[in-house]
Design an enzyme around this catalytic site. Structure first.
Site: not given
Length: 480
Positions: A249-251, A253
């Site tokens: 996910s975008k978490r 990076g």
């Protein structure tokens, strides 16, 4: 059979690493079989689709070297084709108009939730009489088009990655909506339906996508059959996971391909890494290869069922290998945009030959292209600040005298060459009766502000060419 595959991104966001990896697998498979790679833009979500996302997707694919053979085709320009196919299913009695309101659907979901049941449509309007339809129309209700799904049907296919896959019709959530609500005609067709119509029209032979589409595949196989079309083969690639084994996910990076480019990754390094996300070449020791070389070896027999973990360290290593093997002139072209973005000026003698010398100095130390910004900062600013270690070095006994002697040696040199620079240092060491290390360290600090950095002599030559060596040496002496 001529292989025809497609990548079909939705322009509701920038090109993401997951979509790009799917594109890589499609491209490799097409090239391996001498087939056709098609780009289709699935922009039926009119509210969220944006032209700038479409441009980002196409720019990203081109940057990665994933050039398409046909397209781009836009679903928003093919509505007539979809509506005719919907009408075909209506005429065959395989689809019907459903007048269930959103309030009724919500009440159904709540009742199922209270009983601990999975949410599904109960097919309540599957067999409406003409009189019932007329009543709903009189009430001013709009309708969606639903496709009939037989709960007793088992849908089976041989997946090129996962082997035999089977789904029960009863697990597909009831009769499927294939077109949005409309007061009179056929409304906007939906994803699962238009995908099938497009694949039939474009004669797609292999559908290659992520494993999160498996449930969609079961529904789509029923639609292929209903439309009297040949069912393509399917390959569901593993998802990309983070190092903890969870879906990326975008978490983590991990962002869009354009952001990877901004982060300093080369197209060759990134696409090489994506090729290895779920696939391994026959020679397991080989890790560096071009797209063309990978295409010769690519097959789904070597695509893993398990999720592929995204490893930043591995990506950095691969990227560094491509940077280190990039010719200086090409690497200079790649670095100039990063320097410009940082606001560096190329005035005062920083011409192309000088830039290429600078690139030759730092290339072996680069992991990402962005590393060059900080690494070369000292060559683009007038003065440098001393690090703590640097300040201590200039306070060493004999340091200032050595710098003064170097300045005097420079005055006697009409043009500084590598040999002349080495000769100045030798003369200072001998005349001052000090160790060479003291002279070298003091010179480095005066020129760069620190005791660590790229090759000292080459750095000195570069600074001399743009007239920054003498002022920095003089400033270090004056500041003591």
């Amino acid at each position: 059979m001529t292989v025809r595959v497609r990548i079909a991104p939705s322009p509701t966001g920038n090109l993401h690493i997951g979509t790009a990896r799917t594109a890589v697998f499609n491209w490799l498979f097409a090239r391996h079989h001498g087939g056709t790679f098609i780009l289709r833009i699935e922009d039926t979500d009119l509210e969220r689709s944006r032209p700038e996302y479409t441009e980002n997707i196409m720019t990203g694919l081109r940057w990665l070297g994933l050039n398409w053979d046909e397209g781009p085709f836009y679903q928003s320009q093919r509505l007539d084709l979809y509506q005719k196919a919907v009408q075909q299913l209506l005429d065959q009695g395989l689809a019907y108009r459903c007048y269930t309101t959103s309030e009724e659907l919500e009440a159904l979901r709540e009742a199922q939730k209270a009983k601990g049941e999975a949410p599904r449509y109960d097919n309540r309007h599957r067999n409406l009489t003409p009189e019932q339809e007329a009543e709903f129309k009189a009430q001013g209700r709009s309708f969606v088009i639903r496709f009939k799904i037989d709960d007793d049907r088992e849908i089976v296919w041989n997946d090129l990655v996962r082997g035999k896959v089977a789904w029960k019709g009863s697990d597909l959530g009831g009769d499927m909506v294939i077109a949005r609500a409309s007061e009179d005609g056929i409304g906007q067709p939906l994803y699962n339906f238009v995908v099938v119509v497009d694949d039939i029209d474009m004669q797609i032979t292999h559908v290659i996508r992520g494993e999160d589409h498996i449930a969609n595949t079961a529904k789509q196989i029923l639609l292929y059959e209903a439309l009297g079309a040949k069912i393509p083969e399917f390959a569901h690639a593993p998802l990309i996971l983070n190092m903890e084994g969870r879906k990326l996910s975008k978490r983590d990076g991990v962002t869009s391909i354009s952001d990877f480019q901004k982060m300093g990754f080369t197209a060759e390094g990134l696409v090489n890494y994506m090729t290895l996300l779920g696939w391994s070449p026959p020679d397991s020791t080989q890790e560096i290869f071009t797209l063309e070389a990978a295409a010769k070896e690519f097959s789904f027999e070597r695509v893993n069922k398990a999720g592929a973990k995204f490893d930043w360290a591995k990506l950095d290593w691969l990227n560094s290998q491509y940077i280190h093997n990039t010719p200086v002139d090409k690497l200079t072209d790649l670095l100039i945009p990063y320097w410009e973005e940082a606001g560096y000026s190329f005035a005062q003698g920083r011409d192309r030959p000088w830039l290429e010398q600078l690139v030759g100095l730092i290339s072996a130390s680069l992991t990402r292209l962005t590393d060059a910004v900080e690494m070369t900062k000292l060559f683009f600013i007038e003065t440098v600040e001393l690090s703590e270690e640097g300040s201590k070095q200039l306070q060493q006994e004999g340091s200032q005298a050595a710098l003064e002697a170097i300045i005097a040696g420079l005055e006697a040199q009409p043009q500084l060459t590598e040999a002349a620079a080495q000769d100045i240092i030798k003369q200072v060491v001998k005349a001052q009766n000090v160790k060479k290390g003291l002279v070298m360290r003091s010179l480095r600090v005066a020129l760069t502000g620190d005791v660590h950095g790229p090759d000292l002599i080459q750095s000195w030559l570069l600074l001399n060419q743009i007239g920054l060596d003498k002022p920095r040496l003089s400033q270090s002496v004056a500041a003591s």
